[in-house]
Design an enzyme around this catalytic site. Structure first.
Site, PDB file in Angstrom:
ATOM      1  N   GLU A 282      -1.998   6.183  -8.458  1.00  0.00           N
ATOM      2  CA  GLU A 282      -2.989   7.154  -7.968  1.00  0.00           C
ATOM      3  C   GLU A 282      -2.881   8.464  -8.731  1.00  0.00           C
ATOM      4  O   GLU A 282      -1.788   8.885  -9.125  1.00  0.00           O
ATOM      5  CB  GLU A 282      -2.738   7.394  -6.473  1.00  0.00           C
ATOM      6  CG  GLU A 282      -3.696   8.392  -5.844  1.00  0.00           C
ATOM      7  CD  GLU A 282      -3.582   8.399  -4.314  1.00  0.00           C
ATOM      8  OE1 GLU A 282      -3.654   7.313  -3.709  1.00  0.00           O
ATOM      9  OE2 GLU A 282      -3.405   9.479  -3.752  1.00  0.00           O
TER      10      GLU A 282
ATOM     11  N   HIS B   1      -9.325   5.084  -1.681  1.00  0.00           N
ATOM     12  CA  HIS B   1      -8.501   5.220  -0.472  1.00  0.00           C
ATOM     13  C   HIS B   1      -9.294   6.032   0.552  1.00  0.00           C
ATOM     14  O   HIS B   1     -10.237   6.735   0.203  1.00  0.00           O
ATOM     15  CB  HIS B   1      -7.186   5.943  -0.806  1.00  0.00           C
ATOM     16  CG  HIS B   1      -6.196   5.036  -1.447  1.00  0.00           C
ATOM     17  ND1 HIS B   1      -5.102   4.538  -0.782  1.00  0.00           N
ATOM     18  CD2 HIS B   1      -6.155   4.514  -2.696  1.00  0.00           C
ATOM     19  CE1 HIS B   1      -4.431   3.756  -1.595  1.00  0.00           C
ATOM     20  NE2 HIS B   1      -5.045   3.718  -2.764  1.00  0.00           N
ATOM     21  N   GLY B   2      -8.854   5.948   1.801  1.00  0.00           N
ATOM     22  CA  GLY B   2      -9.519   6.731   2.840  1.00  0.00           C
ATOM     23  C   GLY B   2     -10.991   6.377   2.934  1.00  0.00           C
ATOM     24  O   GLY B   2     -11.843   7.248   3.087  1.00  0.00           O
TER      25      GLY B   2
ATOM     26  N   ASP C 231       0.852  -1.196   0.000  1.00  0.00           N
ATOM     27  CA  ASP C 231       0.000   0.000   0.000  1.00  0.00           C
ATOM     28  C   ASP C 231       0.891   1.250   0.000  1.00  0.00           C
ATOM     29  O   ASP C 231       1.820   1.355   0.818  1.00  0.00           O
ATOM     30  CB  ASP C 231      -0.863  -0.057   1.278  1.00  0.00           C
ATOM     31  CG  ASP C 231      -1.995   0.950   1.269  1.00  0.00           C
ATOM     32  OD1 ASP C 231      -2.446   1.336   0.174  1.00  0.00           O
ATOM     33  OD2 ASP C 231      -2.446   1.338   2.374  1.00  0.00           O
ATOM     34  N   HIS C 232       0.624   2.172  -0.897  1.00  0.00           N
ATOM     35  CA  HIS C 232       1.356   3.448  -0.970  1.00  0.00           C
ATOM     36  C   HIS C 232       2.878   3.293  -1.058  1.00  0.00           C
ATOM     37  O   HIS C 232       3.623   3.989  -0.342  1.00  0.00           O
ATOM     38  CB  HIS C 232       1.014   4.343   0.234  1.00  0.00           C
ATOM     39  CG  HIS C 232      -0.402   4.819   0.226  1.00  0.00           C
ATOM     40  ND1 HIS C 232      -0.862   5.814  -0.608  1.00  0.00           N
ATOM     41  CD2 HIS C 232      -1.483   4.414   0.942  1.00  0.00           C
ATOM     42  CE1 HIS C 232      -2.152   6.007  -0.405  1.00  0.00           C
ATOM     43  NE2 HIS C 232      -2.559   5.161   0.519  1.00  0.00           N
TER      44      HIS C 232
END
Ligand code: G3H
Ligand code: 13P
Ligand code: ZN
Length: 308
Positions: free
Chosen positions: A135, A211-212, A83-84
């Site tokens: 992203e 996301h979020g 992730d990220h």
């Protein structure tokens, strides 16, 4: 079942119009909770580990635990996703440890730089069957009354998304549409730019990622506060908004905050009600069970229940 790529999981979700949870983990208890919930709900899962998670638990340790659990639950389609990932080194560390999917997050760089880094990662991952997420835009809320130009500066631009997807060859895209990480996502009403989301889906056709996406469920946050915590002003994404986003093209729903809040809410409760307890298993065990409940509820909302 051996671990598969997130693309293999998300292509089905995209075709059939549901979403799969990507649950962030850092330790054994959260991993066991995700697999146990998946087993009860018959749901596919994406296990998400950030660079911070790799640092905390070790990339090989994370992989070994996920591999062991996926062997224990052979009927559950599962992917292990970075992730990220912020750079090529993080991506390589994850791939070497056995991750089956990665996110390269260069969204804070200008478009061309983001594209260049993403293409490089796709070039490495495609031949070995590791799926790639990227992203576009920034993960932050935008007020209703701002101009289109101001929204364009923060949120995904659908024309850019179309070009980016075809030029990079990514498998799934995270378009910024107004969510943010953590427990404090909205000051007022929870609103996402569904128009932009719809357009991005129309123009790209690939699985999209939110996301979020945590909902900050009220029972867990109430419990957190009842036993001494402070989450004043916390606000997540309500289930109806989440469902609408899935209807408009979201297929991967990133969830970390909800698991953190629910685990620690129960830890707080157990510690407050059983003050002489010195066995961590008596504290972490019920917390794990509580996280399982929260994940199961979420799988139902996402529509991933019964898809495994
Ligand atoms: O998007 C970030 C995830 O919630 C992971 O957070 O970097 O604190 O592990 P972390
Ligand atoms: P939340 O903070 O809303 O759980 O989002 C997690 C996330 O986006 C991980 O990539
Ligand atoms: Zn995220």
């Amino acid at each position: 079942m051996s671990l598969i790529s997130a693309k293999q999981i998300l292509d089905d979700a995209n075709k059939k119009g549901y979403a799969v949870g990507a649950f962030n983990v850092n330790n054994m208890e959260f991993l066991q909770a995700v697999f146990s919930a998946a087993e009860s709900e018959k749901s596919p899962i994406i296990i998400a580990a950030s660079e911070g998670a790799m640092k905390y638990a070790g990339p090989k340790m994370l992989y070994s635990m996920v591999k062991t659990l996926s062997d224990d639950y052979p009927q559950i389609p599962a992917a292990l996703h970075l992730d990220h990932g912020s750079n090529l080194a993080a991506v390589m560390t994850a791939i070497k440890a056995g991750f089956t999917s990665v996110m390269i997050d260069a969204s804070h760089f200008p478009y061309e730089e983001n594209l260049k880094m993403t293409k490089q990662v796709v070039g490495i991952c495609r031949p070995i069957g590791v799926s790639v997420e990227a992203e576009l835009g920034r993960l932050q809320g935008v007020e209703d009354n701002v101009s289109v130009a101001e929204r364009d500066a923060v949120l995904v631009r659908p024309d850019e998304a179309r070009d980016f997807v075809s030029a990079s060859g990514i498998d799934f895209l995270a378009p910024a549409i107004g969510t943010s990480h953590g427990a404090f996502k909205f000051k007022g009403e929870a609103k996402l730019d569904m128009g932009r989301l719809k357009k991005v889906k129309e123009l790209t056709g690939i699985p999209l990622v939110l996301h979020g996406a945590s909902s900050v469920p009220e029972p867990a946050s109430k419990k957190f506060e009842e036993f001494g915590g402070n989450l004043k002003g916390a606000k997540g994404l309500p289930f109806d908004v989440l469902k609408e986003a899935i209807k408009n093209g979201i297929n991967k729903v990133n969830t970390d905050t909800d698991l953190r809040i629910s685990f620690l809410a129960k830890v707080r409760e157990s510690m407050a009600t059983d003050k002489s307890q010195i066995d961590p298993r008596k504290i972490f065990g019920p917390a794990k069970d509580y996280v399982i409940e929260v994940i199961r509820e979420r799988m139902k909302v996402l529509g991933s229940s019964g898809r495994a």
